[in-house]
Design a protein around this motif. Structure first.
Motif, PDB file in Angstrom:
ATOM      1  N   ARG A  93     -18.818  -1.262   5.408  1.00  0.00           N
ATOM      2  CA  ARG A  93     -18.109  -0.184   4.727  1.00  0.00           C
ATOM      3  C   ARG A  93     -19.100   0.856   4.231  1.00  0.00           C
ATOM      4  O   ARG A  93     -20.160   0.522   3.691  1.00  0.00           O
ATOM      5  CB  ARG A  93     -17.320  -0.727   3.519  1.00  0.00           C
ATOM      6  N   ASN A  94     -18.750   2.125   4.429  1.00  0.00           N
ATOM      7  CA  ASN A  94     -19.522   3.208   3.811  1.00  0.00           C
ATOM      8  C   ASN A  94     -19.109   3.301   2.346  1.00  0.00           C
ATOM      9  O   ASN A  94     -17.907   3.381   2.047  1.00  0.00           O
ATOM     10  CB  ASN A  94     -19.220   4.524   4.512  1.00  0.00           C
ATOM     11  N   VAL A  95     -20.089   3.276   1.449  1.00  0.00           N
ATOM     12  CA  VAL A  95     -19.773   3.305   0.019  1.00  0.00           C
ATOM     13  C   VAL A  95     -20.555   4.412  -0.679  1.00  0.00           C
ATOM     14  O   VAL A  95     -21.656   4.784  -0.265  1.00  0.00           O
ATOM     15  CB  VAL A  95     -20.066   1.954  -0.668  1.00  0.00           C
ATOM     16  N   GLU A  96     -19.944   4.932  -1.722  1.00  0.00           N
ATOM     17  CA  GLU A  96     -20.564   5.923  -2.604  1.00  0.00           C
ATOM     18  C   GLU A  96     -20.809   5.203  -3.924  1.00  0.00           C
ATOM     19  O   GLU A  96     -19.879   4.600  -4.485  1.00  0.00           O
ATOM     20  CB  GLU A  96     -19.621   7.103  -2.781  1.00  0.00           C
ATOM     21  N   VAL A  97     -22.039   5.224  -4.415  1.00  0.00           N
ATOM     22  CA  VAL A  97     -22.408   4.436  -5.597  1.00  0.00           C
ATOM     23  C   VAL A  97     -22.934   5.353  -6.695  1.00  0.00           C
ATOM     24  O   VAL A  97     -23.796   6.200  -6.456  1.00  0.00           O
ATOM     25  CB  VAL A  97     -23.480   3.379  -5.243  1.00  0.00           C
ATOM     26  N   TYR A  98     -22.403   5.154  -7.899  1.00  0.00           N
ATOM     27  CA  TYR A  98     -22.922   5.801  -9.102  1.00  0.00           C
ATOM     28  C   TYR A  98     -23.601   4.716  -9.919  1.00  0.00           C
ATOM     29  O   TYR A  98     -22.960   3.733 -10.305  1.00  0.00           O
ATOM     30  CB  TYR A  98     -21.799   6.458  -9.897  1.00  0.00           C
ATOM     31  N   SER A  99     -24.894   4.896 -10.187  1.00  0.00           N
ATOM     32  CA  SER A  99     -25.653   3.823 -10.839  1.00  0.00           C
ATOM     33  C   SER A  99     -26.531   4.378 -11.948  1.00  0.00           C
ATOM     34  O   SER A  99     -27.001   5.513 -11.881  1.00  0.00           O
ATOM     35  CB  SER A  99     -26.516   3.094  -9.804  1.00  0.00           C
ATOM     36  N   GLY A 100     -26.744   3.560 -12.973  1.00  0.00           N
ATOM     37  CA  GLY A 100     -27.600   3.925 -14.101  1.00  0.00           C
ATOM     38  C   GLY A 100     -27.986   2.684 -14.878  1.00  0.00           C
ATOM     39  O   GLY A 100     -27.529   1.570 -14.574  1.00  0.00           O
ATOM     40  N   ASN A 101     -28.838   2.844 -15.885  1.00  0.00           N
ATOM     41  CA  ASN A 101     -29.288   1.661 -16.638  1.00  0.00           C
ATOM     42  C   ASN A 101     -28.407   1.416 -17.849  1.00  0.00           C
ATOM     43  O   ASN A 101     -27.795   2.324 -18.400  1.00  0.00           O
ATOM     44  CB  ASN A 101     -30.761   1.815 -17.044  1.00  0.00           C
ATOM     45  N   ILE A 102     -28.368   0.140 -18.234  1.00  0.00           N
ATOM     46  CA  ILE A 102     -27.599  -0.283 -19.405  1.00  0.00           C
ATOM     47  C   ILE A 102     -28.292  -1.487 -20.015  1.00  0.00           C
ATOM     48  O   ILE A 102     -28.880  -2.317 -19.307  1.00  0.00           O
ATOM     49  CB  ILE A 102     -26.140  -0.645 -19.007  1.00  0.00           C
ATOM     50  N   LEU A 103     -28.272  -1.564 -21.327  1.00  0.00           N
ATOM     51  CA  LEU A 103     -28.884  -2.718 -22.002  1.00  0.00           C
ATOM     52  C   LEU A 103     -27.817  -3.769 -22.256  1.00  0.00           C
ATOM     53  O   LEU A 103     -26.755  -3.476 -22.802  1.00  0.00           O
ATOM     54  CB  LEU A 103     -29.524  -2.296 -23.323  1.00  0.00           C
ATOM     55  N   HIS A 104     -28.104  -4.991 -21.840  1.00  0.00           N
ATOM     56  CA  HIS A 104     -27.175  -6.095 -22.093  1.00  0.00           C
ATOM     57  C   HIS A 104     -27.955  -7.208 -22.793  1.00  0.00           C
ATOM     58  O   HIS A 104     -28.795  -7.877 -22.186  1.00  0.00           O
ATOM     59  CB  HIS A 104     -26.575  -6.603 -20.786  1.00  0.00           C
ATOM     60  N   LYS A 105     -27.649  -7.345 -24.116  1.00  0.00           N
ATOM     61  CA  LYS A 105     -28.359  -8.334 -24.943  1.00  0.00           C
ATOM     62  C   LYS A 105     -29.860  -8.124 -24.859  1.00  0.00           C
ATOM     63  O   LYS A 105     -30.651  -9.060 -24.720  1.00  0.00           O
ATOM     64  CB  LYS A 105     -27.995  -9.752 -24.509  1.00  0.00           C
TER      65      LYS A 105
END
Length: 358
Positions: A93-105
């Motif tokens: 599948r061709n996908v479009e991705v929006y990504s960024g950093n996040i702090l988890h614990k």
């Protein structure tokens, strides 16, 4: 503690219940840290399988390149990506991705919101294919918006109109009007296509050089998947030379018919011109056979026979001259003649003819 718990529950609710495919990824290892239900449904894995996988088992991008892309997302250098992802059944599948950093614990993770754009890519390829076909088509094609503003013209349209794409796109179609057709004509055209129907007919338009040309045109509305009218497409064919040839053939036919009519009239007239002196010669020759015919009458009849013979000879000579003129072997010469003498001879001829028959 309660606030922290509420925040955790809110995050879980927003993450798990979201209809968009969402993943949390460890940027150091590429391991999938968490996945929502939409991700499980999309990839075809259950939750436990998915969170035990590495992103490189899903993303077909090379391992080294994938590591670089995750670092760009982690440090905010890039947020928007296009990848190809592999599903559990092996399909891509061709996908479009929006990504960024996040702090988890306290741990930095990458969140990824993923949209399946396979159908969009397929549609884009189809549009590119059609666009290429239109660009290579020998048929002039133009696309306008609903207000009649050019939004696309193919090279054949530009060649016919003598305008470049830059000179046409963004301009109204009326810039090419010739003024040869009335406002009512254009009103009928626009009423037809705005009602959702196709208009077909002939248009006289004007090229950039100012030269007029005749088009055989079909203009139709473009309807999207929602049934909404979005554009108008015009397909044309230059019939200027074709119409000129047809008009020339019609004119030639009319001239030929006129020539046939003139020939028929000419032959009828020649028949008369030959019969009249011939009747005179034969008739007055017969009168000369009468017994005891006075000498004055004899001279008169002989004179008429002579004149009739000269008239017939002149007619034959004229026919020969006409043939030479048509063959281009002789030119016309204008000469004076005594119309009174011609009329007197005709009068004497027909007077004697009447007396003979009387």
């Amino acid at each position: 503690k309660n606030k922290a718990l509420e925040g955790e529950q809110r995050y879980k609710s927003m993450f798990n219940d979201n209809s968009s495919v969402m993943l949390l990824i460890d940027p150091d290892t590429g391991n999938i840290f968490d996945a929502n239900k939409a991700a499980c449904d999309f990839y075809g894995y259950d939750y436990e399988q998915l969170i035990s996988m590495n992103i490189n088992e899903i993303n077909v991008t090379a391992y080294e390149e994938m590591g670089l892309e995750m670092k760009k997302a982690l440090y905010g250098e890039k947020k928007h990506f296009y990848f190809i992802h592999k599903l559990a059944d092996g399909s891509l599948r061709n996908v479009e991705v929006y990504s960024g950093n996040i702090l988890h614990k306290g741990k930095p993770l990458l969140y990824s919101i993923i949209h399946d754009i396979s159908e969009r890519k397929k549609a884009q390829k189809e549009i590119q294919r059609l666009s290429k076909a239109l660009d290579q088509s020998p048929t002039p094609v133009a696309l306008t918006n609903l207000d009649g503003i050019f939004v696309y013209v193919n090279p054949s349209f530009c060649k016919l109109s003598e305008y470049s794409p830059e000179e046409l796109i963004g301009k109204h179609t009326r810039m090419m009007r010739s003024g040869k057709q009335k406002k009512a004509f254009y009103k009928d055209l626009w009423d037809t296509i705005r009602s959702g129907n196709t208009w077909e007919g002939e248009l006289v338009n004007k090229k950039k050089s100012g030269k007029f040309y005749l088009e055989e045109v079909s203009i139709a509305p473009v309807i999207n998947e929602k049934g909404e009218m979005t554009n108008f497409v015009k397909v044309a064919r230059d019939i200027t030379e074709e119409r000129q040839l047809r008009d020339e053939l019609v004119e030639a036919k009319e001239k030929a018919e006129e020539s046939d009519s003139l020939k028929s009239a000419f032959l009828a007239n020649m028949s008369h011109e030959i019969r009249t002196p011939m009747n005179g010669i034969l008739g007055f020759t017969d009168l000369l056979k009468e017994v005891n015919l006075p000498e004055t009458k004899q001279r008169q009849y002989l004179d008429i026979i002579e004149k009739s013979g000269e008239r017939m000879l002149n007619t034959v000579n004229n026919l020969i001259e006409i043939s030479r003129i048509e063959a281009g072997q002789i030119g016309l010469v204008m000469t004076d003649f005594n119309i009174n003498e011609e009329c007197r001879e005709l009068y004497l001829f027909f007077k004697s003819e009447v007396e003979r028959k009387g």
